[in-house]
Scaffold this motif. Sequence first.
Motif, PDB file in Angstrom:
ATOM      1  N   ASP A   1      24.317  23.121 -56.942  1.00  0.00           N
ATOM      2  CA  ASP A   1      24.208  23.999 -58.107  1.00  0.00           C
ATOM      3  C   ASP A   1      24.576  25.426 -57.699  1.00  0.00           C
ATOM      4  N   PRO A   2      25.638  25.991 -58.264  1.00  0.00           N
ATOM      5  CA  PRO A   2      26.076  27.332 -57.866  1.00  0.00           C
ATOM      6  C   PRO A   2      25.023  28.417 -58.076  1.00  0.00           C
ATOM      7  N   THR A   3      24.259  28.327 -59.148  1.00  0.00           N
ATOM      8  CA  THR A   3      23.247  29.344 -59.410  1.00  0.00           C
ATOM      9  C   THR A   3      22.179  29.340 -58.334  1.00  0.00           C
ATOM     10  N   VAL A   4      21.725  28.175 -57.955  1.00  0.00           N
ATOM     11  CA  VAL A   4      20.702  28.057 -56.914  1.00  0.00           C
ATOM     12  C   VAL A   4      21.262  28.540 -55.575  1.00  0.00           C
ATOM     13  N   ILE A   5      22.475  28.166 -55.280  1.00  0.00           N
ATOM     14  CA  ILE A   5      23.092  28.558 -54.012  1.00  0.00           C
ATOM     15  C   ILE A   5      23.275  30.072 -53.946  1.00  0.00           C
ATOM     16  N   VAL A   6      23.782  30.674 -55.021  1.00  0.00           N
ATOM     17  CA  VAL A   6      23.968  32.133 -55.036  1.00  0.00           C
ATOM     18  C   VAL A   6      22.629  32.848 -54.904  1.00  0.00           C
ATOM     19  N   THR A   7      21.595  32.325 -55.546  1.00  0.00           N
ATOM     20  CA  THR A   7      20.267  32.918 -55.428  1.00  0.00           C
ATOM     21  C   THR A   7      19.809  32.931 -53.976  1.00  0.00           C
ATOM     22  N   TYR A   8      19.960  31.819 -53.288  1.00  0.00           N
ATOM     23  CA  TYR A   8      19.523  31.747 -51.895  1.00  0.00           C
ATOM     24  C   TYR A   8      20.423  32.529 -50.954  1.00  0.00           C
ATOM     25  N   VAL A   9      21.708  32.628 -51.273  1.00  0.00           N
ATOM     26  CA  VAL A   9      22.607  33.452 -50.457  1.00  0.00           C
ATOM     27  C   VAL A   9      22.204  34.925 -50.575  1.00  0.00           C
ATOM     28  N   CYS A  10      21.895  35.372 -51.779  1.00  0.00           N
ATOM     29  CA  CYS A  10      21.444  36.756 -51.974  1.00  0.00           C
ATOM     30  C   CYS A  10      20.119  37.004 -51.262  1.00  0.00           C
ATOM     31  N   THR A  11      19.209  36.068 -51.371  1.00  0.00           N
ATOM     32  CA  THR A  11      17.923  36.185 -50.693  1.00  0.00           C
ATOM     33  C   THR A  11      18.108  36.244 -49.180  1.00  0.00           C
ATOM     34  N   THR A  12      18.977  35.388 -48.662  1.00  0.00           N
ATOM     35  CA  THR A  12      19.249  35.383 -47.229  1.00  0.00           C
ATOM     36  C   THR A  12      19.862  36.703 -46.785  1.00  0.00           C
ATOM     37  N   THR A  13      20.756  37.235 -47.590  1.00  0.00           N
ATOM     38  CA  THR A  13      21.409  38.498 -47.248  1.00  0.00           C
ATOM     39  C   THR A  13      20.404  39.643 -47.152  1.00  0.00           C
ATOM     40  N   VAL A  14      19.552  39.783 -48.152  1.00  0.00           N
ATOM     41  CA  VAL A  14      18.591  40.896 -48.120  1.00  0.00           C
ATOM     42  C   VAL A  14      17.524  40.673 -47.041  1.00  0.00           C
ATOM     43  N   ASN A  15      17.130  39.422 -46.816  1.00  0.00           N
ATOM     44  CA  ASN A  15      16.205  39.147 -45.711  1.00  0.00           C
ATOM     45  C   ASN A  15      16.875  39.436 -44.369  1.00  0.00           C
ATOM     46  N   GLY A  16      18.181  39.187 -44.277  1.00  0.00           N
ATOM     47  CA  GLY A  16      18.928  39.499 -43.064  1.00  0.00           C
ATOM     48  C   GLY A  16      18.996  40.996 -42.813  1.00  0.00           C
ATOM     49  N   VAL A  17      19.127  41.769 -43.872  1.00  0.00           N
ATOM     50  CA  VAL A  17      19.132  43.234 -43.726  1.00  0.00           C
ATOM     51  C   VAL A  17      17.794  43.706 -43.169  1.00  0.00           C
ATOM     52  N   ILE A  18      16.704  43.185 -43.708  1.00  0.00           N
ATOM     53  CA  ILE A  18      15.367  43.567 -43.221  1.00  0.00           C
ATOM     54  C   ILE A  18      15.188  43.112 -41.771  1.00  0.00           C
ATOM     55  N   ALA A  19      15.651  41.918 -41.433  1.00  0.00           N
ATOM     56  CA  ALA A  19      15.549  41.421 -40.057  1.00  0.00           C
ATOM     57  C   ALA A  19      16.386  42.279 -39.110  1.00  0.00           C
ATOM     58  N   ALA A  20      17.574  42.688 -39.552  1.00  0.00           N
ATOM     59  CA  ALA A  20      18.420  43.560 -38.732  1.00  0.00           C
ATOM     60  C   ALA A  20      17.737  44.910 -38.515  1.00  0.00           C
ATOM     61  N   GLN A  21      17.093  45.420 -39.555  1.00  0.00           N
ATOM     62  CA  GLN A  21      16.348  46.670 -39.403  1.00  0.00           C
ATOM     63  C   GLN A  21      15.202  46.506 -38.421  1.00  0.00           C
ATOM     64  N   MET A  22      14.570  45.349 -38.453  1.00  0.00           N
ATOM     65  CA  MET A  22      13.475  45.083 -37.517  1.00  0.00           C
ATOM     66  C   MET A  22      13.993  45.183 -36.081  1.00  0.00           C
ATOM     67  N   CYS A  23      15.155  44.614 -35.831  1.00  0.00           N
ATOM     68  CA  CYS A  23      15.747  44.688 -34.478  1.00  0.00           C
ATOM     69  C   CYS A  23      16.171  46.112 -34.145  1.00  0.00           C
ATOM     70  N   TYR A  24      16.801  46.782 -35.090  1.00  0.00           N
ATOM     71  CA  TYR A  24      17.310  48.130 -34.857  1.00  0.00           C
ATOM     72  C   TYR A  24      16.186  49.131 -34.595  1.00  0.00           C
ATOM     73  N   TYR A  25      15.119  49.040 -35.380  1.00  0.00           N
ATOM     74  CA  TYR A  25      14.011  49.983 -35.270  1.00  0.00           C
ATOM     75  C   TYR A  25      12.888  49.467 -34.376  1.00  0.00           C
ATOM     76  N   TRP A  26      13.141  48.478 -33.559  1.00  0.00           N
ATOM     77  CA  TRP A  26      12.094  47.813 -32.785  1.00  0.00           C
ATOM     78  C   TRP A  26      11.185  48.790 -32.038  1.00  0.00           C
ATOM     79  N   ASN A  27      11.753  49.748 -31.309  1.00  0.00           N
ATOM     80  CA  ASN A  27      10.960  50.693 -30.520  1.00  0.00           C
ATOM     81  C   ASN A  27      10.878  52.081 -31.146  1.00  0.00           C
ATOM     82  N   ALA A  28      11.246  52.197 -32.407  1.00  0.00           N
ATOM     83  CA  ALA A  28      11.236  53.495 -33.073  1.00  0.00           C
ATOM     84  C   ALA A  28       9.812  53.925 -33.395  1.00  0.00           C
TER      85      ALA A  28
END
Length: 106
Positions: free
Chosen positions: A63-90
């Motif tokens: 289902d394209p709608t379900v897939i796009v929803t999870y792709v968007c969720t994964t993308t924004v969760n990935g941004v937060i995870a990347a920030q976690m790595c970037y700011y690890w010792n900040a």
Amino acid sequence: LVPLHVLGLLQSATIPLVVAGKGIQAVGNWKAGSTGQLSAITTFLLFAGSLARVFTSVQETGDPTVIVTYVCTTTVNGVIAAQMCYYWNATTTTAGKGKSKRRKAD
């Protein structure tokens, strides 16, 4: 009980809500230069879980709608995870802003 077109519309409406919610969090992290009290374990598990949901949605539903929803969720969760790595010792430089100083009692 709900017509299929209404169900699709409601599912699509969740996409901007998820992106906005995580986007606000990501912008707040960026402005603070830190992820603050955010749990690393929770952040990485959310990212891994949403990545797994994309895979299973593609395999099981198609289902394209379900897939796009999870792709968007994964993308924004990935941004937060990347920030976690970037700011690890900040250290937070804005933590003390906005707090009023207490006067010592005589």
